[in-house]
Design a protein around this motif. Structure first.
Motif, PDB file in Angstrom:
ATOM      1  N   LEU A  56     -15.765   6.513  -8.033  1.00 28.81           N
ATOM      2  CA  LEU A  56     -17.047   6.259  -7.357  1.00 28.81           C
ATOM      3  C   LEU A  56     -16.908   6.425  -5.845  1.00 28.81           C
ATOM      4  CD1 LEU A  56     -18.245   3.136  -9.370  1.00 28.81           C
ATOM      5  CD2 LEU A  56     -19.321   5.384  -9.356  1.00 28.81           C
ATOM      6  N   MET A  57     -15.812   5.961  -5.287  1.00 32.91           N
ATOM      7  CA  MET A  57     -15.590   6.082  -3.848  1.00 32.91           C
ATOM      8  C   MET A  57     -15.465   7.547  -3.438  1.00 32.91           C
ATOM      9  SD  MET A  57     -12.970   2.852  -3.427  1.00 32.91           S
ATOM     10  CE  MET A  57     -12.744   2.905  -1.664  1.00 32.91           C
ATOM     11  N   VAL A  58     -14.902   8.373  -4.327  1.00 33.60           N
ATOM     12  CA  VAL A  58     -14.779   9.804  -4.045  1.00 33.60           C
ATOM     13  C   VAL A  58     -16.147  10.477  -4.061  1.00 33.60           C
ATOM     14  CG1 VAL A  58     -13.908  11.999  -4.958  1.00 33.60           C
ATOM     15  CG2 VAL A  58     -12.409   9.997  -4.856  1.00 33.60           C
ATOM     16  N   SER A  59     -16.969  10.113  -5.040  1.00 28.19           N
ATOM     17  CA  SER A  59     -18.238  10.821  -5.226  1.00 28.19           C
ATOM     18  C   SER A  59     -19.412  10.158  -4.513  1.00 28.19           C
ATOM     19  CB  SER A  59     -18.552  10.932  -6.723  1.00 28.19           C
ATOM     20  OG  SER A  59     -18.674   9.635  -7.283  1.00 28.19           O
ATOM     21  N   GLY A  60     -19.148   9.051  -3.807  1.00 26.37           N
ATOM     22  CA  GLY A  60     -20.224   8.357  -3.111  1.00 26.37           C
ATOM     23  C   GLY A  60     -20.897   9.213  -2.053  1.00 26.37           C
ATOM     24  N   ASN A  61     -22.185   9.036  -1.898  1.00 30.33           N
ATOM     25  CA  ASN A  61     -22.961   9.800  -0.928  1.00 30.33           C
ATOM     26  C   ASN A  61     -23.101   8.990   0.368  1.00 30.33           C
ATOM     27  OD1 ASN A  61     -25.384  10.733   0.552  1.00 30.33           O
ATOM     28  ND2 ASN A  61     -25.553  12.170  -1.156  1.00 30.33           N
ATOM     29  N   GLU A 101     -11.271  -7.882  -3.107  1.00 30.37           N
ATOM     30  CA  GLU A 101     -11.150  -6.702  -3.967  1.00 30.37           C
ATOM     31  C   GLU A 101     -11.381  -5.429  -3.168  1.00 30.37           C
ATOM     32  OE1 GLU A 101     -12.624  -7.583  -8.396  1.00 30.37           O
ATOM     33  OE2 GLU A 101     -14.137  -8.073  -6.868  1.00 30.37           O
ATOM     34  N   GLU A 102     -12.364  -5.457  -2.282  1.00 32.16           N
ATOM     35  CA  GLU A 102     -12.685  -4.276  -1.482  1.00 32.16           C
ATOM     36  C   GLU A 102     -11.504  -3.854  -0.621  1.00 32.16           C
ATOM     37  OE1 GLU A 102     -13.484  -2.202   2.026  1.00 32.16           O
ATOM     38  OE2 GLU A 102     -13.453  -4.377   2.146  1.00 32.16           O
ATOM     39  N   ILE A 103     -10.837  -4.814   0.007  1.00 28.75           N
ATOM     40  CA  ILE A 103      -9.674  -4.495   0.851  1.00 28.75           C
ATOM     41  C   ILE A 103      -8.562  -3.882   0.008  1.00 28.75           C
ATOM     42  CG2 ILE A 103      -7.831  -5.526   2.229  1.00 28.75           C
ATOM     43  CD1 ILE A 103      -9.902  -7.522   3.290  1.00 28.75           C
ATOM     44  N   ARG A 104      -8.321  -4.473  -1.160  1.00 29.23           N
ATOM     45  CA  ARG A 104      -7.253  -3.966  -2.039  1.00 29.23           C
ATOM     46  C   ARG A 104      -7.563  -2.539  -2.491  1.00 29.23           C
ATOM     47  NH1 ARG A 104      -6.774  -3.421  -7.340  1.00 29.23           N
ATOM     48  NH2 ARG A 104      -8.708  -4.552  -7.776  1.00 29.23           N
ATOM     49  N   LEU A 105      -8.810  -2.285  -2.905  1.00 29.18           N
ATOM     50  CA  LEU A 105      -9.188  -0.963  -3.391  1.00 29.18           C
ATOM     51  C   LEU A 105      -9.215   0.071  -2.268  1.00 29.18           C
ATOM     52  CD1 LEU A 105     -11.941  -2.195  -5.829  1.00 29.18           C
ATOM     53  CD2 LEU A 105      -9.906  -0.896  -6.508  1.00 29.18           C
ATOM     54  N   ARG A 106      -9.628  -0.356  -1.085  1.00 28.98           N
ATOM     55  CA  ARG A 106      -9.633   0.574   0.051  1.00 28.98           C
ATOM     56  C   ARG A 106      -8.215   1.018   0.379  1.00 28.98           C
ATOM     57  NH1 ARG A 106     -11.123  -1.101   5.757  1.00 28.98           N
ATOM     58  NH2 ARG A 106     -11.786  -3.006   4.717  1.00 28.98           N
ATOM     59  N   LYS A 107      -7.281   0.081   0.316  1.00 27.21           N
ATOM     60  CA  LYS A 107      -5.879   0.414   0.577  1.00 27.21           C
ATOM     61  C   LYS A 107      -5.360   1.379  -0.485  1.00 27.21           C
ATOM     62  CE  LYS A 107      -1.456  -1.754   1.668  1.00 27.21           C
ATOM     63  NZ  LYS A 107      -0.736  -3.042   1.841  1.00 27.21           N
ATOM     64  N   LEU A 108      -5.726   1.138  -1.754  1.00 27.37           N
ATOM     65  CA  LEU A 108      -5.321   2.038  -2.832  1.00 27.37           C
ATOM     66  C   LEU A 108      -5.901   3.435  -2.613  1.00 27.37           C
ATOM     67  CD1 LEU A 108      -4.105   2.632  -5.618  1.00 27.37           C
ATOM     68  CD2 LEU A 108      -6.176   1.659  -6.650  1.00 27.37           C
ATOM     69  N   PHE A 109      -7.186   3.493  -2.212  1.00 24.51           N
ATOM     70  CA  PHE A 109      -7.840   4.775  -1.942  1.00 24.51           C
ATOM     71  C   PHE A 109      -7.088   5.551  -0.856  1.00 24.51           C
ATOM     72  CE2 PHE A 109     -10.732   7.540   0.255  1.00 24.51           C
ATOM     73  CZ  PHE A 109     -11.571   8.070  -0.718  1.00 24.51           C
ATOM     74  N   LEU A 110      -6.764   4.880   0.235  1.00 22.29           N
ATOM     75  CA  LEU A 110      -6.083   5.544   1.347  1.00 22.29           C
ATOM     76  C   LEU A 110      -4.694   6.017   0.966  1.00 22.29           C
ATOM     77  CD1 LEU A 110      -7.166   3.147   4.220  1.00 22.29           C
ATOM     78  CD2 LEU A 110      -7.983   5.462   3.826  1.00 22.29           C
ATOM     79  N   ASN A 111      -3.991   5.216   0.181  1.00 28.27           N
ATOM     80  CA  ASN A 111      -2.657   5.619  -0.280  1.00 28.27           C
ATOM     81  C   ASN A 111      -2.735   6.863  -1.161  1.00 28.27           C
ATOM     82  OD1 ASN A 111      -1.423   3.518   1.072  1.00 28.27           O
ATOM     83  ND2 ASN A 111      -1.404   2.149  -0.698  1.00 28.27           N
ATOM     84  N   LEU A 112      -3.712   6.906  -2.066  1.00 29.88           N
ATOM     85  CA  LEU A 112      -3.887   8.061  -2.946  1.00 29.88           C
ATOM     86  C   LEU A 112      -4.277   9.297  -2.154  1.00 29.88           C
ATOM     87  CD1 LEU A 112      -5.750   6.351  -5.933  1.00 29.88           C
ATOM     88  CD2 LEU A 112      -3.408   7.263  -5.957  1.00 29.88           C
ATOM     89  N   ASN A 121      -2.327  12.970  -1.730  1.00 25.99           N
ATOM     90  CA  ASN A 121      -3.141  13.967  -2.430  1.00 25.99           C
ATOM     91  C   ASN A 121      -3.285  13.691  -3.924  1.00 25.99           C
ATOM     92  OD1 ASN A 121      -3.586  15.580  -0.080  1.00 25.99           O
ATOM     93  ND2 ASN A 121      -1.508  16.414  -0.306  1.00 25.99           N
ATOM     94  N   LYS A 122      -3.484  12.443  -4.285  1.00 22.56           N
ATOM     95  CA  LYS A 122      -3.618  12.056  -5.686  1.00 22.56           C
ATOM     96  C   LYS A 122      -5.008  11.529  -6.029  1.00 22.56           C
ATOM     97  CE  LYS A 122       0.624  12.845  -7.155  1.00 22.56           C
ATOM     98  NZ  LYS A 122       0.897  13.802  -8.245  1.00 22.56           N
ATOM     99  N   LEU A 123      -5.966  11.756  -5.150  1.00 21.18           N
ATOM    100  CA  LEU A 123      -7.316  11.310  -5.472  1.00 21.18           C
ATOM    101  C   LEU A 123      -7.880  12.150  -6.609  1.00 21.18           C
ATOM    102  CD1 LEU A 123      -9.008  10.688  -1.999  1.00 21.18           C
ATOM    103  CD2 LEU A 123      -8.478   8.982  -3.737  1.00 21.18           C
ATOM    104  N   PRO A 124      -8.693  11.572  -7.470  1.00 17.30           N
ATOM    105  CA  PRO A 124      -9.295  12.342  -8.564  1.00 17.30           C
ATOM    106  C   PRO A 124     -10.282  13.372  -8.024  1.00 17.30           C
ATOM    107  CG  PRO A 124     -10.260  10.154  -8.437  1.00 17.30           C
ATOM    108  CD  PRO A 124      -9.117  10.155  -7.499  1.00 17.30           C
TER     109      PRO A 124
END
Length: 537
Positions: A417-422, A509-520, A524-527
């Motif tokens: 969802l974070m990848v495809s968010g507008n 949760e938002e902080i944890r997921l944001r960190k995961l997003f940035l690490n991915l 270059n492992k984002l979906p």
């Protein structure tokens, strides 16, 4: 008639005219009223804070014919004292009369009775300059003084006075005079002199005076001469080599933006204009101190250097950690200015240190907002409709549930969802979120749901999912309870004009997921960017 400088012309003639030092004024006045007068006093404190002035007032009051601690300024004793011609008020500058012979001559005269007044008062200024032999000679008189003699010793460095002298004196510590008291005093003088002035021009004078009234009056005198009997902020800044608050604010903004070339250009302008960089360093410290105070208290009235307009420009630029680090850098520079041979280079290096200060990992994370991490994706949307009054019919008119089974999205789904968010739609929704919801909050049927949504921040909006961010987990849980979903989704549908599944994240949760997003993203492992369809379980 020769010109009389302001600090002499407006020297207080009675206790009521003294600026600051209220506790000392009251204590000495009470001592005079009750007749509890000591034979020796020590007035100590920074220069220009009123030690000598208070000594002269005390000597005048003690000999005033009106008595009772009053200063009438009309009797012979008061008139003589005002002319510095009273035979029983003797002022001695210890800096030039510091030897044993001078003190012995003084002691010889002590035994003689007063000529005109009730007491002989010896005011010894800069008493710490006396030699050890002179101190010892004075000590004998202080141990057994004649009843008609009073000594008032004044010094900026009491630690240099013999302990045996100190122990025989009533000590009064003069504090730096408050900026507000100095400002009021200067404004009173300007009004009496009939001089036009810009009130902003007083601020740099008061700041440089650093609690010293005499310095403030001398600088005011100088500024009036420079501006031809006017007081203009621009002239004051130019005369004393001071940067304006706006200039210092802009410097800090460039530092916050890591704008190295801009910071160096400002530094060059300061230096080429002859500005006192040591004073500028102290001013920057005062500003950072104010920001630190505001960060921890949110109290504007506790600030001493910043005005609210500048505060609003700076308040979100630095974290508490950054402010502490910057203060440490400037404090070291302030100390190093005393020992370096090239202050200009030190100043420039100091500014470069401020620009290149490293952030903590937490600060780096906090700096990354959803708008900086969500990829712009073209999402096919319905044409925008004119948003009219929102009317909602609830399918289930019931109380908001606070317990029950909850919807759950796994991390992988949220990352998609974070990848495809507008981003554009999210920004538009954020700007109008409360505008849409506020009128609904008072509705007896849907108000409870609208109020819950108002506590959220739109975080991600995709084709058929809206992620919300809440500061508190308990509020996020209410949104995610399955039995609440139908009515919450109905309100959101009325706002964004399409059906979406609404899911809430807590701040943690938002902080944890944001960190995961940035690490991915870093590895270059984002979906892939793809449509995401969420189905309720």
């Amino acid at each position: 008639m020769s010109y009389k400088v302001l600090y002499r012309k407006y020297r207080p003639s009675n206790f009521n005219e003294v600026a600051g030092q209220k506790a000392i004024v009251q204590t000495l006045s009470n001592a005079l009223k009750t007749g509890k007068i000591s034979h020796a006093y020590l007035f100590t404190g920074p220069r220009g804070t009123g030690k000598t002035t208070m000594a002269k007032l005390f000597a005048k009051a003690i000999n005033c014919e009106k008595g009772g601690g009053e200063i009438c300024n009309q009797c012979d004793n008061c008139v003589s004292a005002n002319k510095n011609a009273h035979p029983d008020i003797i002022e001695i500058d210890a800096a030039s009369n510091n030897g044993v012979e001078e003190v012995r001559n003084l002691i010889e005269k002590v035994k003689f009775a007063p000529i005109k007044g009730k007491y002989k008062v010896y005011i010894i200024d800069e008493v710490h300059m006396m030699s050890s032999g002179a101190f010892n000679a004075l000590l004998k008189t202080l141990e057994e003084p004649p009843a008609h003699v009073i000594f008032i010793l004044a010094t900026t460095e009491p630690h240099k006075v013999l302990p045996t002298i100190l122990s025989r004196c009533q000590r009064y510590d003069f504090a730096k005079i408050e900026d507000s008291a100095i400002t009021d005093y200067l404004m009173g003088i300007l009004d009496k002199e009939g001089i036009n002035y810009d009130s902003k021009a007083l601020a740099p004078i008061v700041s440089i005076a650093d609690g010293g009234m005499r310095d403030a009056l001398m600088m005011l005198d100088q500024a009036l001469s420079y501006s031809n009997k006017k007081l203009i902020e621009k002239d004051v800044l130019e005369l004393f080599g001071v940067a304006s608050l706006e200039e210092k604010t802009n410097l800090l903004i460039d530092i916050a933006k890591k704008n190295t070339s801009g910071v160096l250009a400002r530094a060059n302008n300061f230096l080429s204009s002859g500005l006192d960089i040591k004073r500028l360093t102290i001013s920057l410290l005062e500003i950072l101190k104010d920001l630190l105070i505001y960060h921890t208290t949110k109290e504007v009235n506790l600030m001493t250097s910043l005005k609210e307009i500048e505060l609003r420009k700076l308040e979100n630029l630095f974290s508490i950690h950054q402010l502490n680090e910057m203060i440490n850098v400037l404090l070291k520079a302030e100390a190093d200015f005393k020992i370096v041979s090239n202050p200009r280079s030190l100043f420039e290096i100091t500014l470069l240190k401020l620009v290149t200060l490293e952030q903590t990992p937490e600060e780096k994370m906090a700096e990354v907002t959803p708008s900086t991490i969500f990829t712009d994706v073209k999402v096919e949307e319905k044409p925008k409709e004119k948003r009219e009054e929102i009317k909602i019919s609830l399918k289930e008119d019931k109380q908001l549930d606070i317990e029950g089974d909850m919807n759950r999205l796994d991390d992988n789904t949220i990352i998609k969802l974070m990848v495809s968010g507008n981003k554009d739609e999210r920004v538009d929704l954020m700007n109008h979120w409360n505008v849409y919801l506020s009128p609904l909050a008072s509705d007896p049927k849907i108000g409870k749901y609208a109020s819950l949504l108002m506590d959220a921040t739109p975080y991600v909006i995709a084709r058929n999912v809206l992620l919300l961010n809440y500061d508190f987990e308990r509020l996020a849980n209410k949104v995610n309870i399955k039995t609440n979903q139908t009515n919450i989704a109905s309100i959101v549908e009325a706002i964004i004009k399409r059906k979406v599944f609404v899911y809430a994240l807590s701040r943690g949760e938002e902080i944890r997921l944001r960190k995961l997003f940035l690490n991915l993203r870093q590895i270059n492992k984002l979906p892939a960017k793809e449509e995401v369809t969420i189905k309720e379980n």
